[in-house]
Scaffold this motif. Structure first.
Motif, PDB file in Angstrom:
ATOM      1  N   TRP A 116       0.842  -1.197   0.000  1.00 22.56           N
ATOM      2  CA  TRP A 116       0.000   0.000   0.000  1.00 22.56           C
ATOM      3  C   TRP A 116       0.875   1.244   0.000  1.00 22.56           C
ATOM      4  CZ3 TRP A 116      -5.295  -0.087  -0.350  1.00 22.56           C
ATOM      5  CH2 TRP A 116      -5.898  -1.322  -0.171  1.00 22.56           C
ATOM      6  N   TRP A 271      -5.026   5.437   1.184  1.00 23.55           N
ATOM      7  CA  TRP A 271      -3.977   4.553   0.691  1.00 23.55           C
ATOM      8  C   TRP A 271      -4.393   3.990  -0.664  1.00 23.55           C
ATOM      9  CZ3 TRP A 271       0.128   3.520   4.248  1.00 23.55           C
ATOM     10  CH2 TRP A 271      -0.112   3.947   5.545  1.00 23.55           C
ATOM     11  N   ALA A 273      -3.418   0.775  -3.661  1.00 24.28           N
ATOM     12  CA  ALA A 273      -2.709  -0.467  -3.921  1.00 24.28           C
ATOM     13  C   ALA A 273      -2.983  -0.900  -5.355  1.00 24.28           C
ATOM     14  CB  ALA A 273      -3.134  -1.567  -2.945  1.00 24.28           C
TER      15      ALA A 273
END
Length: 274
Positions: A116, A271, A273
């Motif tokens: 992340w 975050w 990812a």
């Protein structure tokens, strides 16, 4: 993993031995003891205990208990100087120092979790009604974490809404699911917007958790959440569904929506990812 807390500028000596609770001694000059720094008995904090030469050390989670003497538990050993996760068998009578420290795995907004990337952080210090996060298109998965959240008034629900091409994807009129964490009884299904949790007024840091979601396709989505209100309530859920009336495409923004200006303080981190 339950949440753990930090205290500023806390260090005390101990001469405790063995693998059990540590007896708290005096704070060196320039430091505070846990209670002066505001430690709440029974609340977990992260610590390191180390020998005077720093050759032997132990990182752990523990809570303080006031008394004569006051003590510090060692409820979870995170890591030690010998590479294990068993409590160090400290020699009695020798001086060790206990310091409240940050531990990477307990920092939801500090350091990057494997896989992340931290995109942005909003720190709330005065009442707000909503926080808007832009979603970079190169990430198909996102996680919104919140910590140290304190309601300004009454009970406050956290609502999360996605926007695609400026149009609201999750709203009371066009979204068929509502997931509410209202108490320790669990998750209640109903109608309306995505409602992750309900905060009750309390001390600072009353709520923490995260919402993880896939925003790569607007019509098909999934989300899962973890939520804590106070120090001992933990819940989680997974949900997925279709949203009618919105053309397909990646979501561009997520909005943390509150009723009126009802969040007095908190930290919200986005975050991404791949």
């Amino acid at each position: 993993m339950a949440d753990a807390y930090l205290l500023d500028r806390v260090r005390v000596a101990t001469t405790s031995g063995g693998t059990g609770a540590l007896v708290l001694g005096l704070a060196p000059v320039g430091y505070s003891d846990p209670f002066t720094a505001g430690a709440v008995p029974g609340r977990p904090y992260t610590w390191v205990c180390e020998s005077e030469d720093r050759a032997t050390w132990e990182e752990f989670v523990g809570s303080v208990t006031p008394g004569s003497p006051s003590t510090l538990s060692r409820s979870r050993i995170i890591r030690t100087s010998n590479g294990g996760t068993s409590a160090v068998n400290w020699p009695a009578g020798t001086t060790k120092y206990i310091t409240c420290v940050a531990v990477a795995e307990y920092l939801q907004y500090g350091g990057n979790e494997p896989g992340w990337e931290r995109l942005n952080v909003d720190i709330v210090t005065s009442p707000v009604a909503a926080i808007i996060k832009s979603l970079p298109p190169e990430y198909p998965r996102f996680r919104l974490t919140w910590q140290d959240v304190t309601p300004a008034q009454a009970q406050t629900d956290l609502y999360f809404r996605l926007y695609v091409g400026g149009a609201l994807l999750q709203g009371a009129a066009d979204y068929p699911y509502r997931h509410t964490i209202a108490s320790e009884t669990g998750v209640v299904a109903g109608g309306g917007a995505l409602n992750v949790g309900r905060l009750s007024p309390g001390s600072p840091g009353a709520a923490a958790g995260y919402l993880e979601f896939n925003a790569s396709g607007a019509r098909a989505w999934w989300a899962r959440a973890h939520f804590r209100d106070g120090n001992n309530v933990h819940h989680g859920y997974e949900a997925s569904g279709w949203v009618p009336g919105i053309t397909s495409g990646p979501a561009e923004q997520i909005v943390v929506s509150f009723v009126s200006a009802s969040i007095a303080a908190g930290r919200f981190t986005l975050w991404g990812a791949e």
